[in-house]
Design an enzyme around this catalytic site. Structure first.
Site, short mmCIF file in Angstrom:
data_model
loop_
_atom_site.label_atom_id
_atom_site.label_comp_id
_atom_site.label_asym_id
_atom_site.label_seq_id
_atom_site.Cartn_x
_atom_site.Cartn_y
_atom_site.Cartn_z
CG ASN A 105 -34.24 60.41 11.37
OD1 ASN A 105 -33.35 60.37 12.20
ND2 ASN A 105 -35.26 61.24 11.46
CG ASP A 139 -33.63 54.58 11.26
OD1 ASP A 139 -33.13 54.65 12.39
OD2 ASP A 139 -34.64 55.22 10.92
CG ASP A 177 -43.27 18.23 36.08
OD1 ASP A 177 -43.40 18.05 37.29
OD2 ASP A 177 -43.70 17.45 35.22
CG ASN A 208 -29.79 64.68 15.57
OD1 ASN A 208 -28.67 65.04 15.88
ND2 ASN A 208 -30.02 63.79 14.62
CD GLU A 259 -37.28 56.55 12.14
OE1 GLU A 259 -36.27 57.00 11.58
OE2 GLU A 259 -37.82 57.10 13.11
#
Length: 905
Positions: free
Chosen positions: A740, A744, A379, A715, A337
């Site tokens: 989580n 995170d 170029d 997990n 997430e």
């Protein structure tokens, strides 16, 4: 010409052909060819005919007529991508598969009154969306500010009414209309596609359209007749850039003056036809394809695992609603997430780092494409070269350096009274100020014979001694040689034999083959008997030698190309300039040119043949905009991530089709709009820094994806095993969400992490197949120690009943969170963590803090709310042994994985 301007307009209008995404250059070729043929027809018409067909007058349009035409044809502006409204730009940031999944899961939490889950996911979504929106919004504003700094006007001849006298005045270029008379002078941008009516020594730089570094001569009909007699004028139907009587929008006057009539404006110009076919949706880049492939790998895992978790828990526990909520939490657990946040934070940090080096990142994704880039096409004019003419050599007729040649060339250039072109300026700039003062003191000007396009030379007559005049001629090699009867060798004038003439011609041709433009210098001594001279006096000359000119490479070009090569990036030159000039520049910047294909030869090749040719070719020459873009696509089809560096209008299509388009702030507007990255200084060394920054960004993104995917998979695998045997849920939904969230947060520091130097040496691309393999290989490691923790909680701590499930869940909560957090350090490097490679300080501090919080939560006042409980002290020695074992096994399998598959991140 029989068409009126209205008929021309109707012929150009009609339904616009739709093209496939990423293939708008197909329509571009057709559009420019159609308009090109119409412009060539205008170029071949007489001034009287073109004025009649445009409904124009040699005295200029009246203001009333100009106003009516402005209403009829619209403003003289070309189509371009305009920045979207901020709200639309904000909405576009939601277009991400993981953002959409999180929003769906958020809706489920809302419908089931799970406030904690809803708040957690909403925060993740908003942080990611607004961080990305703000960075791209700010970059877009900066790019628009660059454009707004420049406004252009044109000098037009108009009348207040039909009886009034014509007057010259400045008007914004956007207010020009077909039929307007415009005055052109040195330094002016050509404001529209124009047909010359009169001109004097007019030289135009067409580099932005053609790639030709040297200016080209332009002239009116009388000059065209002389030029055609010399074999220089192209026939009708050729490229309008080669027409002697046409000046095209976007090019610029470098010397001379002219009066021209506007033939077409806005999107009906040659430039406008290119721009019109380049706006709209951009083709997918390497980054877009990579993120999508990785996203779908993770989504497929989720679609398989979540129903299995739901079925097992529903069947074994009997509470399907609780099983549903738990499976939704598992879906959240499987979803990386924070991927949108981590990706955006990495890219935003890269943009900040590059902004300090005066680089504007317009599209964040382009930073990662920089790192994945393994081919950089560029170029030549203005990117590899200085885009200015310098005197490179001054040689005697035998090809040896000779200062006397320079002196005579300087006297010719400095004493002429006409408008000095770029070559004259280059000669004057090459001579030191002291020598200039000395020459001015020694010589007095008597007369001059001006340049014309038939003779292609000009002469000055100077007096140094009382009784002699010196005539000095400088011009095209063949024309000057034709007027010579002597050649100067060793300070003496000797008869110019056929053999000596051919030898001198070979010296000039040898300079041409090296990519230099050559002029011949000759002189003649005359008695001081008169003060007026004519073309007839340009005879019996003595050839002094040659001056050779070049658009020199940038000082940083060779070192930048070498640095890119050391980092695995192959550089290819794609230019509209000639083969000889392209070879010269390529050699000077350290590239082996080899065989150089020309643009016209590419049209006969199919896509497969072009891909094979592009793979082995280093330099392409005389390439038009459509062919440039086609070469880019051919390389991409060969599984290359391709960058393109250019600053001209003729580079816009290639910039748009490349995975990362790079331009400069002095480039044409359409080039800046098509580019992903804009350099505020033409310093090529920033390219290597961009590549390294891109690889560092990609590495940190890859770290997060592999850390999260493998640990989440482990997990969920543990959940499946535990769900089969336990009489209760191994972990509640709130536990999974908090775990989580903490995990995170620990990874928010990854954008500030370092990458091993070895990793930064090679281009990096997305590989979804490697991610699947990595998840299956590394993920179950954590499951092994999860299961040992289950066993310890069940048998050692007697957490084996529904009444003791909180103790069981608390034990796994801490072990699961700490092992997940440690994986950050295990996966971030292929070396031994903490010993051979240590994470950046922000990573060490944040992961350490999260581990401390994880241990504290079951003992904190929040424990009851989270349905956790404190653990006995005997749990922690076991926890330490478990984590050490986990690290040791992970390092062992990491080594085996690298040895077997040859990759890690």
């Amino acid at each position: 010409m029989s068409k009126t301007v209205e008929e021309l307009e109707r012929a150009r209008s009609g339904p616009r052909r739709s093209v496939r995404k990423g293939r708008k250059t197909d329509a571009l070729g057709a559009a420019t060819a159609k308009i090109g043929s119409e412009l060539m027809a205008a170029g071949s018409a007489s001034p009287t005919d073109i004025l009649r067909d445009l409904g124009a007058s040699p005295r200029g349009l009246t203001e009333h007529d100009a106003s009516g035409r402005l209403d009829r044809y619209g403003h003289n502006t070309v189509d371009h991508d305009r920045p979207p409204h901020p709200l639309l730009q904000l909405a576009a940031t939601f277009k991400n598969p993981f953002i959409l999944i999180l929003i769906c899961l958020d809706a489920v939490f809302f419908l089931t009154d799970d406030t904690q889950g809803m708040i957690t996911l909403t925060a993740m979504v908003l942080i990611s969306v607004f961080l990305r929106f703000w960075q791209e919004f700010r970059s877009t504003k900066a790019a628009e500010a660059l454009k707004a700094m420049v406004t252009t006007t044109a000098t037009v001849v108009r009348r207040a009414d039909a009886d009034a006298d014509p007057v010259e005045r400045e008007v914004p270029t956007e207010d020009l209309v077909p039929g307007d008379l415009v005055r052109l002078a040195a330094g002016d941008m050509i404001p529209a596609d124009c047909r010359l009516l009169s001109s004097k020594d007019l030289h135009v730089s067409q580099a932005v359209l053609s790639g030709e570094s040297l200016p080209v001569e332009k002239y009116d009909t009388l000059g065209a007749v002389a030029h055609k007699a010399a074999g220089g004028r192209p026939e009708a139907g050729a490229d309008p850039l080669e027409s002697a009587t046409l000046c095209l929008m976007g090019t610029s006057v470098v010397s001379g003056s002219a009066t021209a009539v506007v033939a077409t404006t806005g999107s009906r110009t040659y430039f406008g036809s290119m721009a019109k076919n380049l706006v709209g949706t951009r083709p997918e880049t390497s980054f877009d394809r990579g993120v999508r492939s990785v996203s779908w790998v993770l989504i497929r895992f989720m679609l398989i695992m979540v129903p299995v978790v739901l079925a097992i828990n529903g069947l074994t526990k009997g509470d399907w609603f609780e099983a549903f909520l738990f499976s939704v939490s598992v879906a959240v657990g499987l979803t990386p997430e924070m991927l949108p946040v981590i990706v955006t934070a990495n890219l935003a940090r890269g943009a900040v780092v590059m902004s300090k080096r005066k680089v504007i990142v317009k599209r964040l994704n382009s930073i990662q494409n920089f790192g994945a880039m393994d081919v950089l096409c560029t170029d030549k004019t203005g990117t590899l070269t200085e885009d200015r003419i310098v005197l490179e050599r001054h040689l005697d007729p035998l090809g040896r350096p000779d200062d006397e040649v320079l002196e005579y060339a300087y006297l010719n250039s400095s004493f002429q009274t006409g408008l000095k072109n770029l070559l004259d300026r280059a000669v004057i700039d090459h001579v030191s100020e002291g020598d200039q003062l000395l020459a001015a003191a020694r010589f007095t000007k008597v007369d001059e014979i001006p340049f014309d396009f038939a003779r292609r030379r000009m002469s000055v007559i100077l007096q140094r001694e009382q009784d002699t005049h010196v005539l000095i001629t400088k011009g095209a090699v063949d024309e000057v040689l034709h007027a010579c009867v002597h050649v100067r060798e060793g300070g003496r004038d000797i008869v110019l034999t056929d053999a000596a003439r051919e030898r001198a011609r070979r010296v000039a041709e040898d300079q041409n083959r090296q990519g230099l433009r050559v002029l011949a210098v000759a002189t003649r001594t005359l008695p001081a008997q008169r003060t007026e001279y004519s073309v007839a006096d340009e005879s019996d000359l003595s050839l002094v030698g040659f001056v050779a000119f070049l658009d020199p490479p940038k000082a940083t070009a060779a070192s930048a190309i070498a640095a890119l090569g050391e980092n695995g990036v192959t550089v290819k030159v794609i230019t509209g300039d000639s083969e000889l000039v392209a070879r010269k520049v390529a050699t000077e910047v350290g590239l082996h040119a080899g065989e150089i294909p020309l643009g016209h030869s590419l049209d006969a090749l199919d896509d497969d043949e072009l891909r094979e040719l592009a793979e082995k070719t280093t330099v392409f020459a005389k390439v038009n905009p459509v062919q440039k873009a086609r070469i880019i696509r051919a390389l991409q089809s060969g599984d290359h991530t391709v960058g393109y560096l250019g600053d001209g209008i003729n580079d816009a299509a290639a910039l748009r089709d490349a995975d990362v388009g790079i331009s400069v702030d002095t480039a044409a507007d359409i080039s800046k709009e098509s580019a992903d990255i804009i350099l505020l200084e033409k310093d090529l060394t920033v390219l290597e820094q961009g590549v390294i920054e891109g690889r560092r960004t990609f590495g940190n993104i890859t770290k997060y994806i592999k850390m999260t995917a493998s640990s989440n998979f482990g997990n969920v695998f543990s959940v499946l095993v535990a769900s089969v045997f336990l009489p209760f849920l191994p972990m509640l939904a709130v536990h999974l969400l908090v775990q989580n969230l903490c995990y995170d947060i620990s990874q928010l520091s990854i954008p500030w992490d370092k990458m091993d130097k070895e990793y930064l040496k090679k281009p990096r691309k997305w590989d979804a197949s490697d991610l699947s393999r990595f998840m299956l290989y590394i993920g179950p490691i954590s499951s092994i120690f999860d299961i040992t923790t289950f066993c310890a909680m069940w048998w050692l701590f007697s957490a084996n009943t529904i009444g003791e499930q909180s103790l069981f869940q608390s034990g796994w909560f801490i072990e699961g969170l700490l092992s997940q957090t440690l994986i950050v350090h295990m996966i971030r490097t292929r070396k031994i963590p903490f010993i051979q490679s240590r994470a950046a300080t922000p990573v060490l501090l944040l992961t350490g803090a999260i581990m401390a919080i994880g241990i504290y939560l079951p003992f904190s006042p929040l424990a009851a709310t989270l349905r956790l409980q404190s653990l006995p002290w005997t749990y922690f020695p076991l926890l330490i042994v478990t984590l050490l074992g986990y690290c040791a096994l992970t390092q062992f399998l990491k080594t085996r994985y690298i040895k077997r598959f040859g990759t890690w991140l």
